[in-house]
Design a protein around this motif. Structure first.
Motif, PDB file in Angstrom:
ATOM      1  N   ILE A 193      41.850  24.641  44.636  1.00  0.00           N
ATOM      2  CA  ILE A 193      43.006  24.177  43.862  1.00  0.00           C
ATOM      3  C   ILE A 193      44.203  25.070  44.135  1.00  0.00           C
ATOM      4  N   GLY A 194      43.991  26.377  44.141  1.00  0.00           N
ATOM      5  CA  GLY A 194      45.076  27.314  44.422  1.00  0.00           C
ATOM      6  C   GLY A 194      45.623  27.165  45.829  1.00  0.00           C
ATOM      7  N   SER A 195      44.735  26.956  46.787  1.00  0.00           N
ATOM      8  CA  SER A 195      45.162  26.780  48.175  1.00  0.00           C
ATOM      9  C   SER A 195      46.009  25.519  48.340  1.00  0.00           C
ATOM     10  N   MET A 244      58.833  27.832  43.580  1.00  0.00           N
ATOM     11  CA  MET A 244      57.617  27.839  44.393  1.00  0.00           C
ATOM     12  C   MET A 244      56.662  28.928  43.915  1.00  0.00           C
ATOM     13  N   ALA A 245      57.191  30.096  43.579  1.00  0.00           N
ATOM     14  CA  ALA A 245      56.350  31.200  43.099  1.00  0.00           C
ATOM     15  C   ALA A 245      55.654  30.833  41.796  1.00  0.00           C
ATOM     16  N   LEU A 305      50.757  29.206  38.843  1.00  0.00           N
ATOM     17  CA  LEU A 305      50.073  28.222  37.998  1.00  0.00           C
ATOM     18  C   LEU A 305      48.862  27.625  38.709  1.00  0.00           C
ATOM     19  N   GLY A 306      49.000  27.363  40.009  1.00  0.00           N
ATOM     20  CA  GLY A 306      47.872  26.856  40.793  1.00  0.00           C
ATOM     21  C   GLY A 306      46.748  27.863  40.871  1.00  0.00           C
ATOM     22  N   TYR A 307      47.097  29.123  41.011  1.00  0.00           N
ATOM     23  CA  TYR A 307      46.090  30.179  41.045  1.00  0.00           C
ATOM     24  C   TYR A 307      45.371  30.277  39.698  1.00  0.00           C
ATOM     25  N   ALA A 308      46.138  30.204  38.610  1.00  0.00           N
ATOM     26  CA  ALA A 308      45.534  30.254  37.274  1.00  0.00           C
ATOM     27  C   ALA A 308      44.605  29.064  37.062  1.00  0.00           C
ATOM     28  N   MET A 346      47.328  34.328  47.483  1.00  0.00           N
ATOM     29  CA  MET A 346      48.209  33.429  46.772  1.00  0.00           C
ATOM     30  C   MET A 346      49.199  34.191  45.905  1.00  0.00           C
ATOM     31  N   ILE A 347      48.696  35.141  45.160  1.00  0.00           N
ATOM     32  CA  ILE A 347      49.566  35.925  44.290  1.00  0.00           C
ATOM     33  C   ILE A 347      50.540  36.743  45.131  1.00  0.00           C
ATOM     34  N   ILE A 348      50.074  37.243  46.275  1.00  0.00           N
ATOM     35  CA  ILE A 348      50.960  38.014  47.157  1.00  0.00           C
ATOM     36  C   ILE A 348      52.096  37.130  47.658  1.00  0.00           C
ATOM     37  N   THR A 349      51.798  35.885  47.981  1.00  0.00           N
ATOM     38  CA  THR A 349      52.825  34.947  48.408  1.00  0.00           C
ATOM     39  C   THR A 349      53.856  34.737  47.306  1.00  0.00           C
ATOM     40  N   ALA A 350      53.414  34.582  46.082  1.00  0.00           N
ATOM     41  CA  ALA A 350      54.330  34.397  44.953  1.00  0.00           C
ATOM     42  C   ALA A 350      55.197  35.636  44.741  1.00  0.00           C
TER      43      ALA A 350
END
Length: 101
Positions: free
Chosen positions: A73-75, A54-55, A60-63, A1-5
């Motif tokens: 939730i992050g996914s 989007m990033a 925020l979703g990851y956090a 997820m963080i890599i995508t951001a």
């Protein structure tokens, strides 16, 4: 997820600040006459701002996923951010607002 951001942020920076407009899908294959019909600077700002948004949503979703200890939730946040952001960019960029008069 963080890599995508991170990837979204890097591509947004390349398009907006370094003016690498060929990273915009379809623009690099257009003829010069067709390219002249579009205001690429405005389209680049639209793409970059949407990718930054989007990033941020993904981070925020990851956090939130880490805080709640539920990685789903992050996914879901990533899917929603990309699923809404990409169509938004494509629809807006093809509207009359981004064509030269």
């Amino acid at each position: 997820m963080i890599i995508t951001a991170i990837i979204l942020s890097i591509v947004a920076y390349l398009i907006k600040s370094l003016k690498l407009y060929d990273l915009i899908a379809g623009y690099n294959t257009m003829s010069d006459d067709k390219k002249a019909q579009y205001n690429i600077e405005k389209i680049a700002v639209l793409y970059a701002n949407t990718m930054y948004a989007m990033a941020i949503i993904i981070v925020l979703g990851y956090a939130g996923a880490k805080i709640c200890n539920n990685m789903q939730i992050g996914s879901y946040t990533t899917l929603i951010a990309v699923g809404v952001g990409v169509p938004y960019m494509l629809i807006r960029a093809n509207s009359k607002d981004y064509k030269n008069k």
